[in-house]
Design a protein around this motif. Structure first.
Motif, PDB file in Angstrom:
ATOM      1  N   VAL A 178      -2.921   2.281  -9.890  1.00  0.00           N
ATOM      2  CA  VAL A 178      -1.732   1.464  -9.622  1.00  0.00           C
ATOM      3  C   VAL A 178      -2.179   0.127  -9.052  1.00  0.00           C
ATOM      4  O   VAL A 178      -2.950   0.081  -8.080  1.00  0.00           O
ATOM      5  CB  VAL A 178      -0.773   2.158  -8.635  1.00  0.00           C
ATOM      6  N   ARG A 179      -1.704  -0.947  -9.665  1.00  0.00           N
ATOM      7  CA  ARG A 179      -1.923  -2.301  -9.150  1.00  0.00           C
ATOM      8  C   ARG A 179      -0.551  -2.922  -8.906  1.00  0.00           C
ATOM      9  O   ARG A 179       0.304  -2.923  -9.790  1.00  0.00           O
ATOM     10  CB  ARG A 179      -2.710  -3.142 -10.143  1.00  0.00           C
ATOM     11  N   ILE A 180      -0.335  -3.431  -7.694  1.00  0.00           N
ATOM     12  CA  ILE A 180       0.931  -4.098  -7.351  1.00  0.00           C
ATOM     13  C   ILE A 180       0.592  -5.457  -6.766  1.00  0.00           C
ATOM     14  O   ILE A 180      -0.257  -5.561  -5.862  1.00  0.00           O
ATOM     15  CB  ILE A 180       1.762  -3.287  -6.342  1.00  0.00           C
ATOM     16  N   GLU A 181       1.287  -6.494  -7.243  1.00  0.00           N
ATOM     17  CA  GLU A 181       0.973  -7.859  -6.811  1.00  0.00           C
ATOM     18  C   GLU A 181       2.237  -8.630  -6.458  1.00  0.00           C
ATOM     19  O   GLU A 181       3.250  -8.526  -7.145  1.00  0.00           O
ATOM     20  CB  GLU A 181       0.229  -8.597  -7.931  1.00  0.00           C
ATOM     21  N   ALA A 220       1.821   9.103  -6.301  1.00  0.00           N
ATOM     22  CA  ALA A 220       2.161  10.500  -6.049  1.00  0.00           C
ATOM     23  C   ALA A 220       3.238  10.986  -7.000  1.00  0.00           C
ATOM     24  O   ALA A 220       3.198  12.124  -7.488  1.00  0.00           O
ATOM     25  CB  ALA A 220       2.614  10.668  -4.595  1.00  0.00           C
ATOM     26  N   ARG A 221       4.206  10.117  -7.293  1.00  0.00           N
ATOM     27  CA  ARG A 221       5.302  10.533  -8.190  1.00  0.00           C
ATOM     28  C   ARG A 221       4.789  10.710  -9.617  1.00  0.00           C
ATOM     29  O   ARG A 221       5.178  11.654 -10.305  1.00  0.00           O
ATOM     30  CB  ARG A 221       6.444   9.519  -8.126  1.00  0.00           C
ATOM     31  N   ARG A 278      -4.962  14.019  -8.852  1.00  0.00           N
ATOM     32  CA  ARG A 278      -3.973  15.021  -8.451  1.00  0.00           C
ATOM     33  C   ARG A 278      -4.338  15.645  -7.109  1.00  0.00           C
ATOM     34  O   ARG A 278      -3.478  15.929  -6.275  1.00  0.00           O
ATOM     35  CB  ARG A 278      -3.868  16.102  -9.525  1.00  0.00           C
ATOM     36  N   ALA A 279      -5.641  15.836  -6.866  1.00  0.00           N
ATOM     37  CA  ALA A 279      -6.060  16.474  -5.615  1.00  0.00           C
ATOM     38  C   ALA A 279      -5.902  15.558  -4.411  1.00  0.00           C
ATOM     39  O   ALA A 279      -5.681  16.022  -3.297  1.00  0.00           O
ATOM     40  CB  ALA A 279      -7.505  16.929  -5.728  1.00  0.00           C
ATOM     41  N   SER A 280      -6.008  14.239  -4.619  1.00  0.00           N
ATOM     42  CA  SER A 280      -6.016  13.312  -3.479  1.00  0.00           C
ATOM     43  C   SER A 280      -4.671  12.654  -3.225  1.00  0.00           C
ATOM     44  O   SER A 280      -4.501  11.969  -2.224  1.00  0.00           O
ATOM     45  CB  SER A 280      -7.048  12.210  -3.710  1.00  0.00           C
ATOM     46  N   ALA A 281      -3.701  12.839  -4.118  1.00  0.00           N
ATOM     47  CA  ALA A 281      -2.421  12.135  -3.984  1.00  0.00           C
ATOM     48  C   ALA A 281      -1.645  12.640  -2.783  1.00  0.00           C
ATOM     49  O   ALA A 281      -1.678  13.824  -2.445  1.00  0.00           O
ATOM     50  CB  ALA A 281      -1.589  12.312  -5.257  1.00  0.00           C
ATOM     51  N   ALA A 282      -0.947  11.741  -2.136  1.00  0.00           N
ATOM     52  CA  ALA A 282      -0.072  12.123  -1.031  1.00  0.00           C
ATOM     53  C   ALA A 282       1.104  12.926  -1.566  1.00  0.00           C
ATOM     54  O   ALA A 282       1.620  12.646  -2.646  1.00  0.00           O
ATOM     55  CB  ALA A 282       0.427  10.878  -0.303  1.00  0.00           C
ATOM     56  N   ALA A 283       1.514  13.918  -0.808  1.00  0.00           N
ATOM     57  CA  ALA A 283       2.645  14.740  -1.238  1.00  0.00           C
ATOM     58  C   ALA A 283       3.940  13.967  -1.075  1.00  0.00           C
ATOM     59  O   ALA A 283       4.148  13.262  -0.083  1.00  0.00           O
ATOM     60  CB  ALA A 283       2.692  16.026  -0.420  1.00  0.00           C
ATOM     61  N   GLU A 317       0.824  -1.204   0.000  1.00  0.00           N
ATOM     62  CA  GLU A 317       0.000   0.000   0.000  1.00  0.00           C
ATOM     63  C   GLU A 317       0.861   1.257   0.000  1.00  0.00           C
ATOM     64  O   GLU A 317       0.558   2.225  -0.710  1.00  0.00           O
ATOM     65  CB  GLU A 317      -0.920   0.005   1.230  1.00  0.00           C
ATOM     66  N   THR A 318       1.919   1.268   0.807  1.00  0.00           N
ATOM     67  CA  THR A 318       2.797   2.430   0.863  1.00  0.00           C
ATOM     68  C   THR A 318       3.513   2.633  -0.459  1.00  0.00           C
ATOM     69  O   THR A 318       3.620   3.763  -0.958  1.00  0.00           O
ATOM     70  CB  THR A 318       3.831   2.252   1.990  1.00  0.00           C
ATOM     71  N   LEU A 319       3.997   1.543  -1.046  1.00  0.00           N
ATOM     72  CA  LEU A 319       4.681   1.634  -2.332  1.00  0.00           C
ATOM     73  C   LEU A 319       3.734   2.149  -3.414  1.00  0.00           C
ATOM     74  O   LEU A 319       4.103   3.024  -4.212  1.00  0.00           O
ATOM     75  CB  LEU A 319       5.237   0.266  -2.712  1.00  0.00           C
ATOM     76  N   ALA A 320       2.514   1.640  -3.450  1.00  0.00           N
ATOM     77  CA  ALA A 320       1.546   2.094  -4.449  1.00  0.00           C
ATOM     78  C   ALA A 320       1.249   3.573  -4.279  1.00  0.00           C
ATOM     79  O   ALA A 320       1.162   4.329  -5.263  1.00  0.00           O
ATOM     80  CB  ALA A 320       0.262   1.270  -4.332  1.00  0.00           C
ATOM     81  N   GLU A 321       1.084   4.015  -3.039  1.00  0.00           N
ATOM     82  CA  GLU A 321       0.792   5.422  -2.761  1.00  0.00           C
ATOM     83  C   GLU A 321       1.917   6.323  -3.267  1.00  0.00           C
ATOM     84  O   GLU A 321       1.666   7.369  -3.887  1.00  0.00           O
ATOM     85  CB  GLU A 321       0.600   5.614  -1.264  1.00  0.00           C
TER      86      GLU A 321
END
Length: 304
Positions: free
Chosen positions: A126-129, A113-114, A146-151, A105-109
């Protein structure tokens, strides 16, 4: 690890993200243009379980980015005017290289964002498996706008520290309290690394020996902190960034950052770790109270 269920609208958006273009058009009317990366497989060390440390496993990445149209760039065949496929691949590579993570989850986030830092990116899926965790595939899927992405964390405003390596005998030196007074008053924040004053038990397995050595350094860090309440022990990059911005005295407990580093030091002796940390955090100087190659040597704490 499983993420919380996405809202119904996001679940439908995720389903359509990887669906055929005709399905998307029927559902969304006039969807934005999309570029995609599918079945991108990398060998990654990731996972929260101890059995996942020190080994890699196959991770599959699928990314779909919705982009704002740029007719002039497309008509002019101008690669600089579009969101390139390389943006998606680079986002994966940069985040994998940044640090070892426990959660998909952290990697996908962070990947999302990038990608969304690109001017043309409006929304990203993003799908990561994990492919090697059993007779099944484990994964996460997220959608971010863009509005919801983590900085993304910014390093531009993080002060550069002074790194001070304390030898065991210096930690009980009468000159230590006045030294801490001077360092606390200095506008340059200080990272203190304490060398252990006791031998560590032998271990045959190299991973066990490495953990034992790191634990010894953490014991030394807490011993130093017990001598002065201004010495705050930290163990994560987030805590270090915050502490550097606050100024004052920080004592580094190295296990978490070293074990999570993608290019961490193999040798975890205090002198080696001090040099690695100084380079990793772009220190203004590395000061050692014992001889250390490439560092300023202080014969006594009063001389620092």
């Amino acid at each position: 690890m499983s993420a919380r269920p996405a809202p119904a609208a996001d679940q439908e958006a995720l389903r359509l993200a990887f669906a055929a273009p005709l399905d998307r058009a029927r559902a969304e009317g006039r969807p934005l243009d999309r570029i995609s990366l599918r079945d991108h497989i990398r060998d990654v060390e990731i996972g929260a379980f101890q059995a996942e440390r020190g080994v890699t496993q196959r991770i599959r990445f699928d990314i779909v980015a919705e982009v704002t149209p740029e007719p002039e760039a497309v008509a002019g065949d101008d690669v600089d005017g579009i969101l390139s496929y390389d943006t998606l691949i680079d986002a994966i590579g940069l985040e994998l290289a940044a640090e070892r993570l426990n959660l998909l989850e952290t990697l996908a986030e962070r990947i999302a964002a990038r990608v969304l830092t690109h001017d043309r990116a409006a929304r990203v899926f993003v799908r990561i498996e994990k492919l090697d965790r059993g007779p099944h595939v484990l994964g996460v899927e997220i959608v971010r706008s863009r509005a919801s992405a983590a900085a993304l964390p910014s390093e531009d405003d993080t002060p550069r520290p002074r790194v001070l390596l304390l030898a065991p005998e210096q930690q009980d030196d009468p000159d230590l309290p006045p030294l801490l007074d001077r360092l606390a008053a200095d506008p340059i924040p200080t990272i203190l690394i304490a060398s252990p004053d006791f031998p560590t038990p032998d271990a045959i397995h190299p991973l066990a020996a490495r953990r034992i050595a790191l634990l010894a350094l953490e014991q030394a860090a807490w011993r130093l902190a017990a001598q002065d309440p201004r010495c705050i022990v930290v163990d994560s990059r987030t805590e270090i960034d915050w502490s550097l911005r606050q100024g004052g005295l920080t004592v580094w407990a190295p296990s978490r950052i070293v074990l999570d580093a993608t290019q961490g030091p193999v040798d975890v002796a205090a002198t080696t770790l001090a040099q690695w940390f100084a380079a990793e955090f772009d220190a203004v100087e590395l000061v050692a109270t014992t001889p250390l190659e490439g560092a300023r040597h202080a014969a006594s704490l009063a001389a620092i």
